[in-house]
Design a protein around this motif. Structure first.
Motif, PDB file in Angstrom:
ATOM      1  N   THR A  69       0.667  -1.489   0.011  1.00 30.10           N
ATOM      2  CA  THR A  69       0.058   0.070   0.111  1.00 30.10           C
ATOM      3  C   THR A  69       0.562   1.290   0.173  1.00 30.10           C
ATOM      4  O   THR A  69      -0.041   2.820   0.229  1.00 30.10           O
ATOM      5  N   TRP A  70       1.930   1.226   0.250  1.00 32.38           N
ATOM      6  CA  TRP A  70       3.125   2.565   0.294  1.00 32.38           C
ATOM      7  C   TRP A  70       2.931   2.915  -1.065  1.00 32.38           C
ATOM      8  O   TRP A  70       3.572   1.757  -1.677  1.00 32.38           O
ATOM      9  N   ALA A  71       3.585   4.411  -1.248  1.00 34.04           N
ATOM     10  CA  ALA A  71       4.158   4.846  -2.117  1.00 34.04           C
ATOM     11  C   ALA A  71       5.483   3.807  -2.205  1.00 34.04           C
ATOM     12  O   ALA A  71       6.043   3.657  -2.015  1.00 34.04           O
ATOM     13  N   CYS A  72       5.484   3.630  -3.568  1.00 36.99           N
ATOM     14  CA  CYS A  72       6.929   2.525  -3.863  1.00 36.99           C
ATOM     15  C   CYS A  72       7.363   3.504  -5.303  1.00 36.99           C
ATOM     16  O   CYS A  72       6.903   3.251  -6.303  1.00 36.99           O
ATOM     17  N   GLY A  73       8.765   4.502  -4.963  1.00 36.35           N
ATOM     18  CA  GLY A  73       9.516   4.884  -5.875  1.00 36.35           C
ATOM     19  C   GLY A  73      10.471   3.707  -7.123  1.00 36.35           C
ATOM     20  O   GLY A  73      10.422   3.786  -8.413  1.00 36.35           O
ATOM     21  N   GLU A  74      10.419   2.654  -6.613  1.00 33.00           N
ATOM     22  CA  GLU A  74      10.911   0.837  -7.840  1.00 33.00           C
ATOM     23  C   GLU A  74      10.103   1.279  -8.322  1.00 33.00           C
ATOM     24  O   GLU A  74      10.419   1.054  -9.886  1.00 33.00           O
ATOM     25  N   ARG A  75       9.007   0.535  -7.725  1.00 32.88           N
ATOM     26  CA  ARG A  75       7.444   0.794  -9.238  1.00 32.88           C
ATOM     27  C   ARG A  75       7.335   1.155 -10.287  1.00 32.88           C
ATOM     28  O   ARG A  75       6.991   1.232 -11.251  1.00 32.88           O
ATOM     29  N   ASN A  76       7.248   2.785  -9.709  1.00 34.30           N
ATOM     30  CA  ASN A  76       7.021   4.136 -10.285  1.00 34.30           C
ATOM     31  C   ASN A  76       7.986   3.572 -11.917  1.00 34.30           C
ATOM     32  O   ASN A  76       7.613   4.024 -12.329  1.00 34.30           O
ATOM     33  N   LEU A  77       8.662   3.581 -11.262  1.00 37.90           N
ATOM     34  CA  LEU A  77      10.423   3.651 -11.905  1.00 37.90           C
ATOM     35  C   LEU A  77      10.607   2.347 -13.152  1.00 37.90           C
ATOM     36  O   LEU A  77      10.283   2.081 -13.910  1.00 37.90           O
ATOM     37  N   LEU A  78       9.970   1.090 -12.257  1.00 39.77           N
ATOM     38  CA  LEU A  78      10.110   0.213 -12.977  1.00 39.77           C
ATOM     39  C   LEU A  78       9.541  -0.491 -14.693  1.00 39.77           C
ATOM     40  O   LEU A  78       9.386  -0.956 -15.738  1.00 39.77           O
ATOM     41  N   ALA A  79       7.872  -0.071 -13.476  1.00 38.53           N
ATOM     42  CA  ALA A  79       7.102  -0.531 -14.150  1.00 38.53           C
ATOM     43  C   ALA A  79       6.948   0.218 -15.379  1.00 38.53           C
ATOM     44  O   ALA A  79       6.634  -0.216 -16.927  1.00 38.53           O
ATOM     45  N   GLN A  80       7.133   2.044 -16.210  1.00 43.07           N
ATOM     46  CA  GLN A  80       7.572   2.403 -17.208  1.00 43.07           C
ATOM     47  C   GLN A  80       8.409   1.771 -18.038  1.00 43.07           C
ATOM     48  O   GLN A  80       8.362   1.674 -19.226  1.00 43.07           O
ATOM     49  N   HIS A  81       9.646   0.503 -17.145  1.00 44.13           N
ATOM     50  CA  HIS A  81      10.266  -0.022 -18.183  1.00 44.13           C
ATOM     51  C   HIS A  81       9.951  -1.275 -18.320  1.00 44.13           C
ATOM     52  O   HIS A  81      10.197  -2.652 -18.711  1.00 44.13           O
ATOM     53  N   GLY A  82       9.036  -1.552 -18.373  1.00 45.40           N
ATOM     54  CA  GLY A  82       7.814  -3.311 -18.950  1.00 45.40           C
ATOM     55  C   GLY A  82       8.014  -3.992 -17.712  1.00 45.40           C
ATOM     56  O   GLY A  82       7.834  -5.616 -17.729  1.00 45.40           O
ATOM     57  N   VAL A  83       8.155  -3.866 -16.323  1.00 41.81           N
ATOM     58  CA  VAL A  83       8.747  -4.967 -15.236  1.00 41.81           C
ATOM     59  C   VAL A  83       7.510  -5.133 -14.797  1.00 41.81           C
ATOM     60  O   VAL A  83       6.911  -4.357 -14.128  1.00 41.81           O
ATOM     61  N   GLN A  84       6.568  -6.653 -13.983  1.00 39.82           N
ATOM     62  CA  GLN A  84       5.658  -6.691 -13.909  1.00 39.82           C
ATOM     63  C   GLN A  84       5.556  -6.780 -13.047  1.00 39.82           C
ATOM     64  O   GLN A  84       6.078  -7.340 -12.253  1.00 39.82           O
ATOM     65  N   PHE A  85       4.587  -6.450 -12.510  1.00 45.45           N
ATOM     66  CA  PHE A  85       3.929  -6.064 -10.748  1.00 45.45           C
ATOM     67  C   PHE A  85       2.833  -6.717 -10.316  1.00 45.45           C
ATOM     68  O   PHE A  85       1.638  -6.761 -10.846  1.00 45.45           O
ATOM     69  N   ALA A  86       3.326  -7.451  -9.131  1.00 49.07           N
ATOM     70  CA  ALA A  86       1.804  -8.482  -8.651  1.00 49.07           C
ATOM     71  C   ALA A  86       2.266  -7.560  -6.810  1.00 49.07           C
ATOM     72  O   ALA A  86       3.013  -8.666  -6.705  1.00 49.07           O
ATOM     73  N   VAL A  87       0.955  -7.106  -6.515  1.00 46.91           N
ATOM     74  CA  VAL A  87       1.223  -6.496  -4.895  1.00 46.91           C
ATOM     75  C   VAL A  87      -0.335  -6.979  -4.053  1.00 46.91           C
ATOM     76  O   VAL A  87      -0.992  -6.298  -4.615  1.00 46.91           O
ATOM     77  N   MET A  88       0.380  -7.170  -3.234  1.00 42.65           N
ATOM     78  CA  MET A  88      -0.880  -7.745  -2.445  1.00 42.65           C
ATOM     79  C   MET A  88      -1.532  -6.504  -1.751  1.00 42.65           C
ATOM     80  O   MET A  88      -3.036  -6.949  -1.633  1.00 42.65           O
ATOM     81  N   ALA A  89      -0.799  -5.679  -1.887  1.00 39.97           N
ATOM     82  CA  ALA A  89      -1.850  -4.947  -1.385  1.00 39.97           C
ATOM     83  C   ALA A  89      -3.031  -4.346   0.030  1.00 39.97           C
ATOM     84  O   ALA A  89      -3.593  -3.515  -0.114  1.00 39.97           O
ATOM     85  N   THR A  90      -1.999  -5.154   1.427  1.00 41.44           N
ATOM     86  CA  THR A  90      -2.741  -4.879   2.319  1.00 41.44           C
ATOM     87  C   THR A  90      -2.336  -4.093   3.340  1.00 41.44           C
ATOM     88  O   THR A  90      -2.653  -3.636   4.438  1.00 41.44           O
TER      89      THR A  90
END
Length: 197
Positions: A69-90
């Protein structure tokens, strides 16, 4: 013999030893890395490895347990480069305070993780904070090991989190333990965006 000559001899001997080890390392396959310990930087190290892979044109996936649920700088950056994310989000388990809810959320994101671990197009998969899911018994350790052992042969897997189970460490090709010597939070300093998340 001068200090310069002695230094050059030592360095040449070291170079020969390293060259010999490099020449003898002939096996090639995906690796399993475990980054554990009570210090700061386990997830950061895992994300750094994902960033390195992406920088080499490789495909990567990330499964985030706990911190979703936290803001994630790594996710913000890497998702722009095609990295797939699955996030539990709890969020953290002490936020939800609902074990069954957390178990269901862990199982749901684990299903996505299993799909990533079976995907022959991915070169690297990061299972961020997986160790907690195993120790809380939200995800079955035997299943985790079986899925990792049956992944595509060239896929590397990174597992992060405190208290890695001994069987995960036995499965790993590389285990790194991050130790805490001093932490800003212990001295009343707030977590900082860009440094801590």
């Amino acid at each position: 013999m001068s200090d310069t000559d002695r230094y050059q001899q030592r360095q040449q001997k070291l170079k020969s030893q390293i060259d010999e080890r490099i020449a003898s390392a002939q096996h090639e396959r995906g690796l399993v890395l475990v980054i554990t310990g009570n210090g700061k930087g386990k997830s950061t190290s895992g994300f750094g490895t994902v960033a390195r892979a992406v920088g080499h044109g490789q495909q990567a996936g990330v499964v985030q347990f706990i911190k979703g649920t936290w803001a994630c700088g790594e996710r913000n950056l890497l998702a722009q480069h095609g990295v797939q994310f699955a996030v539990m989000a709890t969020g953290f388990t002490w936020d939800t305070q609902n074990k069954e809810h957390d178990r269901r959320a862990a199982q749901a994101v684990w299903q996505q993780g299993k799909a990533m671990l079976a995907n022959p197009n991915l070169d690297v998969v990061l299972l961020d904070e997986l160790t907690y899911m195993v120790s809380y018994d939200y995800i079955d350790l035997d299943e985790v090991i079986e899925v990792i052992e049956h992944r595509p042969i060239d896929m590397s897997v990174i597992i992060t989190g405190r208290g890695a189970h001994r069987r995960l460490m036995a499965l790993a090709d590389t285990v790194s333990e991050v130790q805490s010597r001093k932490h800003a939070f212990d001295h009343g300093l707030k977590a900082r965006q860009g440094i801590d998340w």
